[in-house]
Design an enzyme around this catalytic site. Sequence first.
Site, mmCIF file in Angstrom:
data_model
loop_
_atom_site.group_PDB
_atom_site.id
_atom_site.type_symbol
_atom_site.label_atom_id
_atom_site.label_comp_id
_atom_site.label_asym_id
_atom_site.label_seq_id
_atom_site.Cartn_x
_atom_site.Cartn_y
_atom_site.Cartn_z
ATOM 1 N N GLU A 156 42.063 12.549 20.135
ATOM 2 C CA GLU A 156 41.412 13.330 21.191
ATOM 3 C C GLU A 156 42.251 13.468 22.458
ATOM 4 O OE1 GLU A 156 37.414 12.057 21.997
ATOM 5 O OE2 GLU A 156 36.762 12.434 19.948
ATOM 6 N N GLU A 335 35.550 11.715 13.079
ATOM 7 C CA GLU A 335 34.494 10.972 13.801
ATOM 8 C C GLU A 335 33.223 11.798 13.794
ATOM 9 O OE1 GLU A 335 35.212 9.622 17.830
ATOM 10 O OE2 GLU A 335 37.232 8.934 17.305
HETATM 11 C C1 GBH Z 1 34.954 9.820 20.958
HETATM 12 O O1 GBH Z 1 35.014 10.616 22.096
HETATM 13 C C2 GBH Z 1 35.997 8.748 21.032
HETATM 14 O O2 GBH Z 1 37.100 9.052 20.197
HETATM 15 C C3 GBH Z 1 35.475 7.376 20.722
HETATM 16 O O3 GBH Z 1 36.388 6.424 21.142
HETATM 17 C C4 GBH Z 1 34.110 7.188 21.346
HETATM 18 O O4 GBH Z 1 33.626 5.889 21.232
HETATM 19 C C5 GBH Z 1 33.170 8.138 20.671
HETATM 20 O O5 GBH Z 1 33.640 9.447 20.758
HETATM 21 C C6 GBH Z 1 31.752 8.127 21.243
HETATM 22 O O6 GBH Z 1 31.751 8.545 22.560
HETATM 23 O O7 GBH Z 1 27.822 15.604 27.963
HETATM 24 O O8 GBH Z 1 26.199 15.981 26.275
HETATM 25 O O9 GBH Z 1 28.030 17.491 26.472
HETATM 26 C C7 GBH Z 1 33.952 11.534 22.199
HETATM 27 C C8 GBH Z 1 34.116 12.596 23.234
HETATM 28 C C9 GBH Z 1 33.095 13.559 25.094
HETATM 29 C C10 GBH Z 1 31.939 13.672 23.002
HETATM 30 C C11 GBH Z 1 31.824 13.832 25.816
HETATM 31 C C12 GBH Z 1 30.671 14.038 23.730
HETATM 32 C C13 GBH Z 1 29.848 14.887 25.964
HETATM 33 C C14 GBH Z 1 28.479 15.152 25.491
HETATM 34 N N1 GBH Z 1 32.859 12.920 23.846
HETATM 35 N N2 GBH Z 1 30.917 14.623 25.017
HETATM 36 S S1 GBH Z 1 27.556 16.118 26.604
#
Ligand code: GBH
Length: 415
Positions: A156, A335
Amino acid sequence: MRDFLWGVSTSAFQIEGAFGAGGRGPSVWDEFAPVHDNDNASVACDHYHRWREDVALMTQLGVNAYRFSIAWPRIQPTGKGPVNAEGLDFYDRLVDALVDVGIAPVVTLYHWDTPLELEAQGGWLTRDIADRFADYTALVADRLADRVKLWIPINEPAMVTLQGYAIGEHAPGKTLLFDALPTAHHLNLAHGRAVEVLRAYNAQAVGTANNHTPAWPATPNDVAAAEAYSQIHNWLYADPMLSGRYPDAVADLMPVVDGDLQVIHQPLDFYGVNYYNPTRLKSPSEGNPLPFELVEIDEYPRTGFGWPIVPSGLTEMINALRERHPNLPPVHVTESGCSFPHQIEDADRIAYLDGHLRAAQEADVAGYFVWSLLDNFEWEAGYSQRFGLVHVDYETQARTPRDSFHWYRKVISGE
Ligand code: GBH
């Protein structure tokens, strides 16, 4: 279906703990935490000491692939120089143990834990880090290339640029806004350099794990806002990797040197998609320096984190990737998962995973990796969000499989 990869994912910083053990150097996240509730990851799931138990859990679960990350500061405590043998030995033993029980190791080389000393020299803002990353990749590949099934150089990259350098919610906590964009190019370059190195070591399969989100315009008047968001979130990394060009909106802002795009654009054996939810956008209000504004998606149920649950978004996203990049290699969902409160009876997680697994299969993917095997250190949210198929008691480190663990076991075995 026989070759389908049924997996689970974790990352080093979120589960290992044992900061000082085995000659590990400090990482940017050691500094950035404490976060929520004063949590830090110095113990986390103590996986560094309990990894055998965790491999046994995966055997019980029946997965045939395990995606984990290697902590760069365990291999090179300062981010450069000779290998720290104790650190590499740890992963070597883990890989052997996995292969022994028939679980294919899937290795991420960088899941956000930059060696602190490299950050002090500018981290992803510097071009030099791509060379450092290539050196680090060679040290790992030299030892593990014979047994690792899939390689993912960088997890990511969008989150590193945006959360880490643009808005500062993640380490290293910089708030550079648009000035963070060069980090995207350096992350892409590091990806490309790592792919070259991995090929030189005859790696079995090399790909990536990019996070993707369908960008939905709130109204027909917000299409441009959604497109701008998508360029930054979805295409800033995918486009150069898959097609050797940057999206128009950002192309002029990237510090590209002649030849860089050829390094970044190399054939990949698979493409990893990390998917959590779609995003809704509208045009920015007066005074907003960004070309978009986020709008809540409120017509769907939500996870414990408040993220909307939209399985069809995964199919939609993979289709959009294939449409934009007709040469897209086989896709793995690297993921997919959700946080819910701590209960062992987690029917909500089962429903989430069931929906997303169906959506993934509708898009004809080659593998599906649940985030995550264990409850773990959820970055800025600390231990407040639990994503595990397995519950972790952070007082005793006891692991307890949830209902979703047993459900996934049955899905995999076809019972
Ligand atoms: C991943 O990132 C990571 O790779 C991992 O390490 C982490 O633990 C896992 O996801 C769970 O978070 O504000 O409602 O639009 C995820 C990236 C970025 C996905 C923020 C969801 C926002 C949701 N995330 N995004 S919202």
